[in-house]
Design a protein around this motif. Sequence first.
Motif, PDB file in Angstrom:
ATOM      1  N   ALA A 150      -0.226   4.240   0.868  1.00 47.70           N
ATOM      2  CA  ALA A 150      -0.733   5.213   1.824  1.00 47.70           C
ATOM      3  C   ALA A 150       0.210   5.351   3.000  1.00 47.70           C
ATOM      4  O   ALA A 150       0.836   4.379   3.441  1.00 47.70           O
ATOM      5  CB  ALA A 150      -2.117   4.804   2.306  1.00 47.70           C
ATOM      6  N   VAL A 175      -7.922   7.174   4.288  1.00 53.58           N
ATOM      7  CA  VAL A 175      -6.620   7.021   3.648  1.00 53.58           C
ATOM      8  C   VAL A 175      -5.869   8.344   3.799  1.00 53.58           C
ATOM      9  O   VAL A 175      -6.368   9.397   3.362  1.00 53.58           O
ATOM     10  CB  VAL A 175      -6.739   6.637   2.162  1.00 53.58           C
ATOM     11  CG1 VAL A 175      -5.354   6.596   1.518  1.00 53.58           C
ATOM     12  CG2 VAL A 175      -7.438   5.296   2.008  1.00 53.58           C
ATOM     13  N   VAL A 176      -4.700   8.292   4.432  1.00 51.41           N
ATOM     14  CA  VAL A 176      -3.843   9.469   4.589  1.00 51.41           C
ATOM     15  C   VAL A 176      -2.684   9.301   3.616  1.00 51.41           C
ATOM     16  O   VAL A 176      -1.902   8.354   3.720  1.00 51.41           O
ATOM     17  CB  VAL A 176      -3.328   9.604   6.035  1.00 51.41           C
ATOM     18  CG1 VAL A 176      -2.510  10.887   6.184  1.00 51.41           C
ATOM     19  CG2 VAL A 176      -4.478   9.591   7.030  1.00 51.41           C
ATOM     20  N   ARG A 177      -2.568  10.222   2.683  1.00 52.63           N
ATOM     21  CA  ARG A 177      -1.573  10.108   1.621  1.00 52.63           C
ATOM     22  C   ARG A 177      -0.191  10.541   2.117  1.00 52.63           C
ATOM     23  O   ARG A 177      -0.082  11.387   3.016  1.00 52.63           O
ATOM     24  CB  ARG A 177      -1.996  10.947   0.419  1.00 52.63           C
ATOM     25  CG  ARG A 177      -3.282  10.471  -0.236  1.00 52.63           C
ATOM     26  CD  ARG A 177      -3.611  11.306  -1.467  1.00 52.63           C
ATOM     27  NE  ARG A 177      -4.058  12.640  -1.111  1.00 52.63           N
ATOM     28  CZ  ARG A 177      -5.327  12.975  -0.922  1.00 52.63           C
ATOM     29  NH1 ARG A 177      -6.284  12.060  -1.046  1.00 52.63           N
ATOM     30  NH2 ARG A 177      -5.651  14.217  -0.624  1.00 52.63           N
ATOM     31  N   GLU A 201      -3.707   4.161   6.888  1.00 54.04           N
ATOM     32  CA  GLU A 201      -4.996   3.776   6.325  1.00 54.04           C
ATOM     33  C   GLU A 201      -5.826   3.048   7.372  1.00 54.04           C
ATOM     34  O   GLU A 201      -5.302   2.218   8.125  1.00 54.04           O
ATOM     35  CB  GLU A 201      -4.777   2.875   5.112  1.00 54.04           C
ATOM     36  CG  GLU A 201      -6.039   2.565   4.324  1.00 54.04           C
ATOM     37  CD  GLU A 201      -5.746   1.826   3.026  1.00 54.04           C
ATOM     38  OE1 GLU A 201      -6.713   1.495   2.308  1.00 54.04           O
ATOM     39  OE2 GLU A 201      -4.559   1.577   2.731  1.00 54.04           O
ATOM     40  N   THR A 211       4.504  12.913   6.709  1.00 59.72           N
ATOM     41  CA  THR A 211       3.060  13.124   6.813  1.00 59.72           C
ATOM     42  C   THR A 211       2.736  13.638   8.206  1.00 59.72           C
ATOM     43  O   THR A 211       3.330  13.189   9.192  1.00 59.72           O
ATOM     44  CB  THR A 211       2.310  11.808   6.545  1.00 59.72           C
ATOM     45  OG1 THR A 211       2.712  11.305   5.276  1.00 59.72           O
ATOM     46  CG2 THR A 211       0.807  12.016   6.553  1.00 59.72           C
ATOM     47  N   SER A 256       0.835  -1.199   0.000  1.00 60.50           N
ATOM     48  CA  SER A 256       0.000   0.000   0.000  1.00 60.50           C
ATOM     49  C   SER A 256       0.867   1.245   0.000  1.00 60.50           C
ATOM     50  O   SER A 256       1.859   1.331   0.694  1.00 60.50           O
ATOM     51  CB  SER A 256      -0.898  -0.009   1.245  1.00 60.50           C
ATOM     52  OG  SER A 256      -1.599   1.203   1.323  1.00 60.50           O
ATOM     53  N   GLU A 301       0.939  14.282   3.245  1.00 59.37           N
ATOM     54  CA  GLU A 301      -0.275  15.051   3.472  1.00 59.37           C
ATOM     55  C   GLU A 301      -0.302  15.634   4.886  1.00 59.37           C
ATOM     56  O   GLU A 301       0.263  15.081   5.830  1.00 59.37           O
ATOM     57  CB  GLU A 301      -1.505  14.166   3.261  1.00 59.37           C
ATOM     58  CG  GLU A 301      -2.827  14.910   3.361  1.00 59.37           C
ATOM     59  CD  GLU A 301      -4.011  14.016   3.043  1.00 59.37           C
ATOM     60  OE1 GLU A 301      -5.057  14.549   2.649  1.00 59.37           O
ATOM     61  OE2 GLU A 301      -3.898  12.786   3.205  1.00 59.37           O
TER      62      GLU A 301
END
Length: 605
Positions: free
Chosen positions: A354, A379-381, A357, A552, A352, A384
């Motif tokens: 992400a 979902v945290v990209r 998630e 992030t 994944s 971000e």
Amino acid sequence: MTGTGPGTETGTGTETEAWRRVAPEGRRFLRGRKSVLARLAAWSLLESAHTFLGGYAVARALDDGFLTGRTATGLAWLAAAAAGALLGGFALRGVFAGLADLVEPLRDGLVRRAVRQALDRAVGDPVRAPDAGAVSRLTQQTEMARDSFAGLVLTVRSFVFTAVGAFAGMAALAPVLLLIVLPPLLLGVAVFLATLRPMAAVQRSSLDTDEALADRLGELGEGLRDVVACGGQAAAQDRVGSLIAAQERLARRLARWAALRTLALGTAGRLPVVALLAAAPWLLTHGVTAGTLAGGLTYVVQALLPALNSLMTALGSAGTRLLVVLERFCAPLHPIPAVAPTKAQQATGPASAAAAELRGVTFAYGRGAAPVLDALDLVVRPGEHLAVVGPSGIGKSTLTALLAGMLAPDAGTVLVAGAAARRSPDASGPDPRRTLLPQQAYVFTGTVRENLTHLSPSPDPGDARPDDPRSADARVRHAVSALGLDGLVERLGGLDAEVRPGLLSRGESQQLALAAAYLSPAPLLLLDEATCHLDPRTEERAERALAARPGTLVVVAHRVSSAARADRVLVLDGTRAVCGTHAELPARSPLYRDLVGKWNETTDG
């Protein structure tokens, strides 16, 4: 003590297994303190000169002095023995200094390990009852280990170097003395060693019972009012009384083993003297002088036997007790039930992309309680900046705890960097994937630099030039500048000044903690209202700096202005979760529309 629990095992296999667990840790501890051991050995070798002179001077005083009518020579040799005693006293001072350098780090390490074990158990399973046995490990057992280790090192060292001095002296006087003294001495040691494992098993059972008693008393104390109200005093007393009776039985067993050991010491420990006295006529007729015989007896009576008695006593009590106690600190943590991966997680796995998630995550505090989070998908990209808003108690901190791996979901899957957020029970050390900053900032007594870098890895040896922008010092100063801490660091006295947490305001503590998070290499930062004690301008600068660092950022926001700076905002309102940008959310979430309206009214006013 009856039963099938770990405290009832008395076989040698249990002690062998305990030794296998403790020995590697012990070797690592000693390997890291070679210089301390070398100093201790040097002082002990100096002390052994006193033992050598004790018997040798007596032999020479008799043979070369008093028995030949030369009183002055005899007195001179006795004066040499007295000088050796003074030398031994001086060496003993160095021995105790070296002993402190060896013993205190052991106690400090055990205290840290006891705290870490208790915290790991509590974090791993928050619903589980508190580990009352941890109090016994943190207080009684760490001190027991410290005292036992100190006594053991002191007596083993004393016996080894006393034996070196005594055997060297007997070899210098007449090697035949060794042939007479050594066999009964080794026999006494063998008889004593036969009692070690059984006594260690009793010690183990005693500590198991002690911890069980602490746990049971803790449970009883919490429910004492209910016990009295239900008339269950007799049943509660029986549950505690059985453990107290078991402790009493174990104390008697320990006393019996101690009596047997004392008998072995009293019998076998005196055989070398008896053997030497019995062989005296034969020795005198084969060229051994009276002075040499007296010197040999001096070595045995005044040096070897007291050292042997001390050694056997220490091994028998401190040694077995130390092994049993250390096993508790070296034992692996109790397994924490892990949530089985869902089919979606198995299919996706670490591939994944992400940063974090959540897939259908549901979590409630206790059975039958209403879910705090219910079938949440998120979902945290990577890279971000996500803000989480909502009323108090709605589940914002629960969300960060799930992402931090401190809680396990009742249903669904939580992933960080494509892998399960909750690590396996055997994982140790900090998780390099994320850093969590709670509302209560963690600041400790130490330098400003240490408070800023405790989440950062140690720099490479070749990365030591202060003018190198990659150097640790340059990175610290960059973090201080990025978060606007120059004034605070200057007030505290610079990076190498001592920090006293009690003298810091809550806002200053949060600023230092935020700088530590900025320097952390973790790609995911979780801020659970970690800026709540900062003014809006300072908060904005900190959040912008943290958002600009690689990685992030997930922020539990307590101001709408914080949410307005984020790339996206997750709104938790107790019925459903809505995620979107600050601009689009007022049309999609009544709660967020109200929050923004109140914020606009405040800023306009």
